[in-house]
Structure formats: C-alpha cells, structure tokens
Design a protein around this motif. Structure first.
Motif, mmCIF file in Angstrom:
data_model
loop_
_atom_site.group_PDB
_atom_site.id
_atom_site.type_symbol
_atom_site.label_atom_id
_atom_site.label_comp_id
_atom_site.label_asym_id
_atom_site.label_seq_id
_atom_site.Cartn_x
_atom_site.Cartn_y
_atom_site.Cartn_z
ATOM 1 N N ILE A 96 7.269 -38.503 48.099
ATOM 2 C CA ILE A 96 6.762 -39.620 47.301
ATOM 3 C C ILE A 96 6.497 -40.822 48.190
ATOM 4 O O ILE A 96 5.446 -41.483 48.091
ATOM 5 N N ALA A 153 3.433 -40.165 50.341
ATOM 6 C CA ALA A 153 2.204 -40.252 49.558
ATOM 7 C C ALA A 153 1.841 -41.710 49.279
ATOM 8 O O ALA A 153 0.664 -42.093 49.329
ATOM 9 N N ILE A 208 2.581 -42.015 38.340
ATOM 10 C CA ILE A 208 2.900 -40.674 38.837
ATOM 11 C C ILE A 208 4.250 -40.190 38.325
ATOM 12 O O ILE A 208 4.746 -39.155 38.783
ATOM 13 N N ARG A 209 4.838 -40.894 37.383
ATOM 14 C CA ARG A 209 6.154 -40.501 36.871
ATOM 15 C C ARG A 209 6.162 -39.123 36.237
ATOM 16 O O ARG A 209 7.109 -38.349 36.471
ATOM 17 N N THR A 222 4.478 -36.494 37.043
ATOM 18 C CA THR A 222 4.507 -35.528 38.147
ATOM 19 C C THR A 222 5.873 -35.511 38.817
ATOM 20 O O THR A 222 6.408 -34.443 39.157
ATOM 21 N N MET A 223 6.456 -36.681 39.009
ATOM 22 C CA MET A 223 7.775 -36.770 39.623
ATOM 23 C C MET A 223 8.822 -36.041 38.780
ATOM 24 O O MET A 223 9.650 -35.291 39.309
ATOM 25 N N THR A 268 3.352 -33.843 49.526
ATOM 26 C CA THR A 268 2.567 -35.026 49.153
ATOM 27 C C THR A 268 1.274 -34.670 48.428
ATOM 28 O O THR A 268 0.645 -35.561 47.846
ATOM 29 N N TYR A 304 1.333 -35.450 44.687
ATOM 30 C CA TYR A 304 1.447 -36.883 44.435
ATOM 31 C C TYR A 304 0.148 -37.614 44.774
ATOM 32 O O TYR A 304 -0.249 -38.550 44.064
#
Length: 323
Positions: A115, A118, A237-238, A240-241, A200, A203
């Motif tokens: 993260i 990225a 991007i939460r 995906t995280m 990465t 992300y």
C-alpha cells in the motif's frame, strides 16, 4: 376553414408513464446466447473440481486408519484418535507456534508495504521513472522459489556478501543460516523483497478509479497532499484493502512451505519448523498419512474460522466485506 383538432389533455389522475423493465433471460437462454464465453470457464472449473474439491474426500482418513497400499479411504474407523495424538504432542504445538509467529510477521510487513509503495508510485509524475521502479519491484515475483532460496543461501553464507561486509568493518562472520534466531528475519525479509512489488498492482489499479474531482474539492478546502491521501486516497482504495486483508488472514497459517523447506535445517527447527514442513516429514517421509490428514484438517478449520471472523469484523467496523 379547417381547424386543427386539439389533442385531448392528459388527466392529472392518469398514472405517469413508467419505463418498461427488460425481461430477464433465463440461465438456459443466456447459456445459448453466450456459450462461447461460458466455455472459457470449463477448464478452470475442471481444475478446481479435480485438484481442490475431489481431494477433500481424502480428509476421511483423518478419522480412519490408512495404510499405504490398502483401502483408499482407510481400513477401519478410529474416531478422534489422531486428533488427540497431535493435541497432546508438544512438538506439534512448537511448530504451530512457529507458524503463527512467522505468519503474523509476514502479514505485519507484507500487507501494508504494498500500500505504501503504491501510494508513493502514485505521486511519481515522471513516467519512465515510475515504470522503472515498477519493473524492478515486480521482477523478484517471477523468480522461482528454488532460485530465491539459492540466492538467499549464497548471500548469508559464511563467504557470502553479508559476511564479507562484516569482515570489512572488523566484525566476525555470522553463520546466519545455522542460527535459529536469524531464520525468521531472513524469511520475512525475503518475502518482502519478493512480494511487495507484485502486491502494488491491485492498489495501483484501484487508485485509477478514484474521481479526480475529489482531489480538486480537497484542494479548495485547503487540504495538503497528506490530507488528500488520508481523506481521499485511502478511503478510495479501502474496499481493495479490506478484501486483500481478509484473503491474507485466510492464508495466515499457510506460510511458504517450499521456501522454508529449502532454507531450514535441523539446527533451525526450533524457530523454522512450521505446520506445513512438519506435515511433510510426518506424512510423506514417515508415512503417517492419517496423522498428517488430521493435522491438515485442523489447520484448515482454523483458517476457515479466521476468514469468517475477519469478514464479520470487517463488516461491522468498516462496512465492507467479501460477503
């Protein structure tokens, strides 16, 4: 003289025009129409059926006594005998502790670092520099585990680069690969080097979906780059995280079997031996297949519980989950 006839006015009581909903096609109709696309899924489905689901039937030997060359599903029923055996085995709990520690260290370093990388790459405006950094960080992922293990062994050997550097500054060489205290550091460091760049990709793809107007509005409100990252980029991007975190937690106990098998030795069993390598020695080398199947089933149940727990916690705390 002819006069145009006025069209009748619509009554205020008439219901408004509602758009016609398209009729949903049945599964059979969709299959007949797009059978070429569905045919692409045949081989992946066969792969999972043959190599993932059918082998699950073999878990029955965790409750039956199995002898090589005998009945495929075991000779006779023994119940929970093998489960009681490994639960009372101190060696199992030692390797289970090693698995938890190595898995936790791997998750701690290998999850947030992609993260961060990225986010840093997203700030690079020079295209050739960004492409160069991405290429260099991706390359270790494509190396074979055998090649990676060979590089590590050569690097930390007595005559390796690390010990040559220690000799250059007047320090005594260290037998890293024979020292139990250094194994976890070597393993986690190699995992970071091998996986961070590849991690990465998702992300960076998620960063491209964030609306640029949100950054413009944040600038109008006086937000600097750090505030924009905290309030715009990370929330964008939460999902995906959260998804990758749940998947990583699911494989928490499945630490790299191949790399550990190539790197460890009897001197480092105390910190390097994990459940996967213990299963290899007990099941394949010693031939105790039923005992190994019981341990593997226990490990799988723990992994399933971790996935379900992480998914439930994510839904309650972050409002995002896999299902």
């Amino acid at each position: 003289m002819l006069t145009a006839q006025a069209s009748p006015s619509r009554s205020t009581e008439d219901p408004p025009d509602t758009p016609m909903r398209p009729r949903r096609r049945s599964w059979a109709q969709a299959l007949r129409r797009d059978w070429q696309l569905y045919s692409l899924a045949v081989l992946p489905l066969l792969f999972f059926l043959v190599f993932r689901y059918l082998p699950m039937l073999g878990n029955v030997i965790a409750f039956r006594r199995y002898e090589p060359g005998g009945d495929l599903l075991g000779e006779y029923w023994v119940g929970l005998r093998y489960f009681r055996m490994f639960l009372a085995d101190p060696t199992f709990w030692q390797v289970f502790t090693n698995t938890v520690v190595i898995g936790a260290l791997t998750l701690l370093f290998c999850f947030p670092l992609p993260i961060m990388l990225a986010l840093l790459l997203n700030e690079v405006r020079t295209r050739w520099l960004k492409g160069f950094v991405q290429t260099v960080s991706y390359l270790p992922h494509f190396l074979s585990i055998v090649v990676v293990a060979g590089l590590i062994l050569q690097t930390v050997s007595i005559d390796g680069v690390v010990n040559q550097g220690l000799r250059a500054i007047g320090q005594d060489p260290v037998a890293f690969i024979q020292e139990p205290g250094w194994f976890r550091t070597i393993y986690v460091s190699s995992e970071v080097w091998q996986t961070v760049g590849w991690g990465t990709i998702l992300y960076l793809a998620a960063l491209t979906t964030i609306d640029s107007d949100l950054y413009d509005q944040a600038k109008v409100d006086g937000a600097n780059r750090w505030r924009q990252t905290w309030h715009v980029t990370l929330p964008g991007i939460r999902p995906t995280m959260i998804t990758l975190l749940i998947l990583n937690i699911g494989t928490f106990l499945a630490v790299g079997f191949e790399k550990i098998l190539l790197l460890y030795n009897p001197l480092t069993y105390v910190t390097a031996d994990v459940v996967a390598t213990y299963l290899y020695r007990v099941g394949i080398v010693s031939g105790s297949f039923s005992y190994a199947a019981a341990i593997g089933l226990f490990e799988s149940l723990i992994g399933l519980a971790l996935v379900l727990g992480a998914n439930s916690l994510s839904r309650r705390v972050a409002g995002t989950s896999l299902w």
